[in-house]
Design an enzyme around this catalytic site. Sequence first.
Site, PDB file in Angstrom:
ATOM      1  NE  ARG A 104      -2.609   1.084   3.592  1.00 28.83           N
ATOM      2  CZ  ARG A 104      -3.451   1.184   4.627  1.00 28.83           C
ATOM      3  NH1 ARG A 104      -4.746   1.102   4.421  1.00 28.83           N
ATOM      4  NH2 ARG A 104      -2.995   1.315   5.846  1.00 28.83           N
ATOM      5  CB  THR A 108      -1.833   7.177  -3.519  1.00 26.65           C
ATOM      6  OG1 THR A 108      -1.222   5.874  -3.640  1.00 26.65           O
ATOM      7  CG2 THR A 108      -0.895   8.234  -4.072  1.00 26.65           C
ATOM      8  CG  ASP A 200       0.098  -4.025   9.549  1.00 28.19           C
ATOM      9  OD1 ASP A 200       0.528  -5.182   9.340  1.00 28.19           O
ATOM     10  OD2 ASP A 200       0.087  -3.150   8.679  1.00 28.19           O
ATOM     11  CG  ASP A 203       3.577  -4.258  11.138  1.00 30.63           C
ATOM     12  OD1 ASP A 203       4.413  -4.694  10.323  1.00 30.63           O
ATOM     13  OD2 ASP A 203       3.216  -3.067  11.176  1.00 30.63           O
TER      14      ASP A 203
END
Length: 209
Positions: A104, A108, A200, A203
């Site tokens: 990602r 943006t 996340d 993670d």
Amino acid sequence: MDGVTLVDHPLVQHKLTLMRDKTRSTKGFRQLLHEIGILLCYEVTRDLPTELVDIETPLATMRSPMLAGKKLVFAPILRAGVGFLDAMLDLVPSARVAHIGLYRDPDTLEAVEYYFKAPTDVADRLVVVIDPMLATANSAIAAIDLLKQRGARDLRFLCLLAAPEGIDRLRKAHPEVRIWTAAIDEGLNDHSYIVPGLGDAGDRMYGTR
């Protein structure tokens, strides 16, 4: 919700609650992801076609059901989707695997491709796209776009958590692709993370930040 299967089995919900806990260790999170992956795989494959074959048991001959057609393709979106892969291969060891590398863009939030490798005959197989989180749906849409460009026609999307915004965007982009998820959370925060979510997934799975 149209086109979405919410897997509300008590074991799935129990394990998801354990995973949401911010004090869960990396090892514990990874183990729970494996366990819940098996349960979700059971649900996403519930309606696979079967055919009767002749076999001999130790006591008699019989006709018994086996999976029909070509083998499945599991398509994890790297890196977090890999957390489901081993669990799903435990349940369907003959499945083929496609790898879809997307990250990602921090500015943006668009999905950027860096790796794609899939079986050459995906057009003839059911493809299950795997990613623990369906947030903005940018990665899910990009992954399905890539698979369709390769010829895939029968696709499903499996995730652990989904945001309403992600579901809406994925359904609009690919209305024929059904979604399986263990929970639909409140929505996205300013950084496009699912809230309340679990952080996340990549993670937490790999102990990175």
